[in-house]
Design an enzyme around this catalytic site. Structure first.
Site, mmCIF file in Angstrom:
data_model
loop_
_atom_site.group_PDB
_atom_site.id
_atom_site.type_symbol
_atom_site.label_atom_id
_atom_site.label_comp_id
_atom_site.label_asym_id
_atom_site.label_seq_id
_atom_site.Cartn_x
_atom_site.Cartn_y
_atom_site.Cartn_z
ATOM 1 N N GLY A 86 54.264 21.115 30.098
ATOM 2 C CA GLY A 86 54.080 21.290 28.652
ATOM 3 C C GLY A 86 53.152 20.263 28.040
ATOM 4 N N CYS B 206 54.026 17.550 26.632
ATOM 5 C CA CYS B 206 54.501 16.204 26.961
ATOM 6 C C CYS B 206 53.800 15.615 28.193
ATOM 7 C CB CYS B 206 56.015 16.266 27.176
ATOM 8 S SG CYS B 206 56.718 14.741 27.784
ATOM 9 N N VAL C 166 51.395 19.872 13.746
ATOM 10 C CA VAL C 166 51.356 20.928 14.765
ATOM 11 C C VAL C 166 51.701 22.286 14.154
ATOM 12 C CG1 VAL C 166 51.898 19.412 16.716
ATOM 13 C CG2 VAL C 166 53.782 20.410 15.385
ATOM 14 N N ASP D 225 60.163 22.294 20.406
ATOM 15 C CA ASP D 225 59.249 22.262 19.253
ATOM 16 C C ASP D 225 59.182 23.608 18.527
ATOM 17 O OD1 ASP D 225 58.672 19.646 19.791
ATOM 18 O OD2 ASP D 225 56.503 19.938 20.059
ATOM 19 N N HIS E 61 70.894 -13.973 27.603
ATOM 20 C CA HIS E 61 69.926 -14.898 27.024
ATOM 21 C C HIS E 61 68.998 -15.399 28.119
ATOM 22 C CE1 HIS E 61 68.241 -17.955 24.434
ATOM 23 N NE2 HIS E 61 68.379 -18.823 25.430
HETATM 24 C C1 LIG Z 1 49.259 13.306 21.772
HETATM 25 C C2 LIG Z 1 50.748 13.556 21.737
HETATM 26 C C3 LIG Z 1 51.601 12.506 22.034
HETATM 27 C C4 LIG Z 1 52.975 12.713 22.019
HETATM 28 N N1 LIG Z 1 53.792 11.672 22.316
HETATM 29 C C5 LIG Z 1 55.134 11.852 22.291
HETATM 30 C C6 LIG Z 1 56.000 10.792 22.638
HETATM 31 O O1 LIG Z 1 55.578 9.684 22.947
HETATM 32 N N2 LIG Z 1 57.332 11.026 22.625
HETATM 33 C C7 LIG Z 1 57.850 12.254 22.269
HETATM 34 O O2 LIG Z 1 59.076 12.410 22.270
HETATM 35 N N3 LIG Z 1 57.040 13.274 21.952
HETATM 36 C C8 LIG Z 1 55.705 13.109 21.956
HETATM 37 N N4 LIG Z 1 54.884 14.161 21.664
HETATM 38 C C9 LIG Z 1 55.512 15.468 21.322
HETATM 39 C C10 LIG Z 1 55.989 16.189 22.606
HETATM 40 O O3 LIG Z 1 54.893 16.363 23.469
HETATM 41 C C11 LIG Z 1 56.624 17.511 22.243
HETATM 42 O O4 LIG Z 1 57.647 17.294 21.296
HETATM 43 C C12 LIG Z 1 57.214 18.202 23.461
HETATM 44 O O5 LIG Z 1 56.245 18.419 24.452
HETATM 45 C C13 LIG Z 1 57.866 19.524 23.057
HETATM 46 O O6 LIG Z 1 58.372 20.167 24.183
HETATM 47 P P1 LIG Z 1 58.490 21.754 24.241
HETATM 48 O O7 LIG Z 1 58.971 22.069 25.613
HETATM 49 O O8 LIG Z 1 59.253 22.236 23.093
HETATM 50 O O9 LIG Z 1 57.013 22.301 24.048
HETATM 51 P P2 LIG Z 1 55.670 21.994 24.910
HETATM 52 O O10 LIG Z 1 55.765 20.717 25.631
HETATM 53 O O11 LIG Z 1 54.579 22.181 23.963
HETATM 54 O O12 LIG Z 1 55.691 23.131 26.007
HETATM 55 C C14 LIG Z 1 55.478 24.467 25.690
HETATM 56 C C15 LIG Z 1 54.827 25.127 26.865
HETATM 57 O O13 LIG Z 1 54.854 26.534 26.665
HETATM 58 C C16 LIG Z 1 53.651 27.090 27.158
HETATM 59 N N5 LIG Z 1 53.495 28.384 26.486
HETATM 60 C C17 LIG Z 1 53.263 28.620 25.170
HETATM 61 N N6 LIG Z 1 53.281 29.937 24.929
HETATM 62 C C18 LIG Z 1 53.531 30.548 26.113
HETATM 63 C C19 LIG Z 1 53.686 31.882 26.510
HETATM 64 N N7 LIG Z 1 53.646 32.899 25.631
HETATM 65 N N8 LIG Z 1 53.909 32.145 27.820
HETATM 66 C C20 LIG Z 1 53.986 31.141 28.721
HETATM 67 N N9 LIG Z 1 53.853 29.843 28.394
HETATM 68 C C21 LIG Z 1 53.649 29.559 27.108
HETATM 69 C C22 LIG Z 1 52.607 26.064 26.830
HETATM 70 O O14 LIG Z 1 51.494 26.198 27.708
HETATM 71 C C23 LIG Z 1 53.364 24.773 27.058
HETATM 72 O O15 LIG Z 1 53.191 24.295 28.373
HETATM 73 C C24 LIG Z 1 53.505 13.989 21.685
HETATM 74 C C25 LIG Z 1 52.644 15.053 21.392
HETATM 75 C C26 LIG Z 1 51.279 14.838 21.412
HETATM 76 C C27 LIG Z 1 50.358 15.997 21.102
#
Ligand SMILES: Cc1cc2nc3c(=O)[nH]c(=O)nc-3n(C[C@H](O)[C@H](O)[C@H](O)COP(=O)(O)OP(=O)(O)OC[C@H]3O[C@@H](n4cnc5c(N)ncnc54)[C@H](O)[C@@H]3O)c2cc1C
Length: 465
Positions: free
Chosen positions: A42, A44, A273, A312, A444
């Site tokens: 993802g 992350c 986002v 997310d 400490h």
């Molecule tokens: C630059 C940056 C830095 C960050 N740093 C932090 C941090 O330090 N700590 C923290 O907690 N969070 C951080 N985040 C936020 C974190 O990355 C997200 O909160 C997290 O990845 C959300 O997880 P998720 O599984 O919900 O979604 P995502 O990680 O976005 O995963 C969703 C996945 O679904 C896939 N997808 C989408 N639609 C489809 C579909 N129809 N079919 C198949 N696949 C699909 C995408 O390709 C993606 O791989 C950061 C974000 C960014 C942009």
């Protein structure tokens, strides 16, 4: 093509929500598939938390070397190779993402590559990618498709003049100057990273402080330190009239009605986002959405029966650890492993220097809610370990209920703040009071002693201030 036997669960999206859900279902002995259109991991692992932290580590080391004289060490001819720094970050990302493939195999998760679309409840079709045309029949579906960076209308993201975090994580050339729009965690981290390596950074925030969701005092320390580091921080400022030229970008910065036109080599949009739902639903599946996010009930089930969502895609906070927590709760619930828990308290971290970590409520929020509270604060300047480590900036601030002393909020700014916040998180979970934290013997010398001293400071009993 139809995959013959029926799945217990098909997860769409392989980020911290999706891969954790699939692995958890595998642990429970369920027949599970995960459909991911890109590399598992993802945002992350591929375009967020992990590669950005790899970049920040390079910046931290570089700035430490530059200040090594403070510790009696002279280092001559320090240099860096920007493309190697980016290259290392991409390699770290790849290594971690590949690990997910291994975990899928270990937990017997079937991994499909392509874009998943819910044709009807109980059926996921892969509409493009390597496994295009595959139909997966399933009892339940978990949507974990996450979010992507928000863009501005009429502003093309070309990856060089105009970037989001995604392009910035693989930029080939270091810009000489950049305007970063948005001083949330992502904007602040890129500002610190690029400024450390000499890019002239202007960090612009529409709200009245950098890191707008953080406590005003921790944010003020970051603003002060950023200024010392040479970052031009503009708060209560709007960016308007962005014009992209061949070799630079010009824009207006508007504050209190006054306009200043500035120019930079690039602009980085760190303005939030938007939900990933493109192609996800056929006309026959219409779960209720709220500003684009999938609405779920206490069981993480959408308004379409058998279609769940986590991470997310169900809205803020957009954090990887929250996404994973929600996904595991959703899976436990759907397979009868306890009532799913809602997200209550969660840490939020920003990994610039100084780092910021918080949990629970800010003073501002508590005032709005009319909650009676007490504050204990301990500066790292008074911590032997912090001073010995040449890291005296920042403080620990603990906010507790006036009557019982339970933790309502904790805010840390300084070195290793992000590693320390977990103690207060556990404290909140166990309903620990300031008195109990005060009476817990901390080793400490450690930075974490400051957490005990902040608890003592609630009663005016801190020893070292
Ligand atoms: C630059 C940056 C830095 C960050 N740093 C932090 C941090 O330090 N700590 C923290 O907690 N969070 C951080 N985040 C936020 C974190 O990355 C997200 O909160 C997290 O990845 C959300 O997880 P998720 O599984 O919900 O979604 P995502 O990680 O976005 O995963 C969703 C996945 O679904 C896939 N997808 C989408 N639609 C489809 C579909 N129809 N079919 C198949 N696949 C699909 C995408 O390709 C993606 O791989 C950061 C974000 C960014 C942009």
């Amino acid at each position: 093509m139809s995959n013959s036997s029926k799945y217990d669960l098909v997860v769409i999206g392989g980020g911290p929500a999706g891969y954790a859900a699939a692995i958890r279902a595998g642990q429970l002995g369920k027949k599970v598939a995960c459909v991911e259109q890109e590399r598992p991991g993802g945002t992350c692992l591929n375009w967020g938390c992990i590669p950005s932290k790899a970049l920040l580590k390079s910046a931290e080391l570089y700035s430490k070397i530059q200040h090594s004289e403070d510790l009696g060490i002279s280092v001559k001819d320090v240099s860096y190779d920007f493309s190697k720094i980016i290259g290392r970050s991409r390699n770290v990302s790849e290594t971690m993402a590949n690990g997910i493939g291994f975990l899928f195999k270990k937990n017997k998760v079937d991994h499909f590559v392509g874009t998943g679309s819910i044709t009807v409840p109980g059926m996921v079709e892969i509409i493009d990618g390597k496994d295009k045309g595959t139909n997966l029949s399933t009892e339940r579906i978990l949507i974990a498709t996450g979010c992507k960076p928000r863009r501005l209308p009429d502003l093309e993201v070309d990856g060089e003049r105009v970037m989001t975090s995604r392009q910035a994580l693989e930029m080939r050339k270091q810009p000489k100057s950049i305007v970063i729009v948005g001083a949330g965690a992502i904007g602040a981290e890129f500002a610190y990273f690029l400024n450390t390596f000499g890019t002239k950074v202007t960090l612009v925030e529409m709200l009245d402080q950098v890191l707008p969701v953080e406590d005003h005092e921790t944010a003020a320390v970051v603003a002060r330190e950023f200024k010392k580091q040479g970052i031009d921080c503009r708060t209560s400022t709007a960016v308007k009239n962005i014009k992209v030229g061949k070799s630079n970008v010009t824009m207006d910065l508007v504050k209190d009605g006054a306009t200043e036109t500035i120019k930079a080599e690039s602009i980085l949009l760190a303005i939030g986002v938007i939900a990933n739902t493109e192609g996800l639903f056929s006309s026959r599946v219409k779960p209720e959405l709220d500003r684009g996010y999938v609405k779920v009930d206490d069981n993480y089930e959408s308004t379409v029966k058998g279609v769940f969502a986590a991470g997310d895609i169900i809205g803020p906070p957009w954090l990887a650890h929250v996404a994973t927590y929600e996904a595991i709760q959703a899976v436990n619930g759907m397979f009868g492993h306890g009532k799913p828990k809602k997200v209550t308290d969660f840490p939020g971290c920003t990994y610039c220097l100084p780092q910021v970590a918080s949990i629970g409520k800010t003073e501002k929020k508590l005032k709005e809610e009319g909650v009676a509270y007490k504050v204990g604060k301990f500066p790292f300047q008074a911590s032997g370990k912090a001073v010995a480590s040449n890291q005296p900036v920042g403080f620990v601030k603990l906010i507790v209920g006036e009557k019982y002393g339970e933790i309502l909020g904790a805010h840390i700014v300084g070195s290793d703040a992000t590693e320390m916040i977990a103690e207060y998180g556990l404290g909140m979970k166990l309903e620990a009071t300031a008195e109990e934290i005060h009476n817990t013997i901390h080793a400490h010398p450690t930075l974490s002693e400051a957490m005990m001293e902040a608890a003592a400071a609630v009663f005016g009993e801190a020893i070292h201030i």
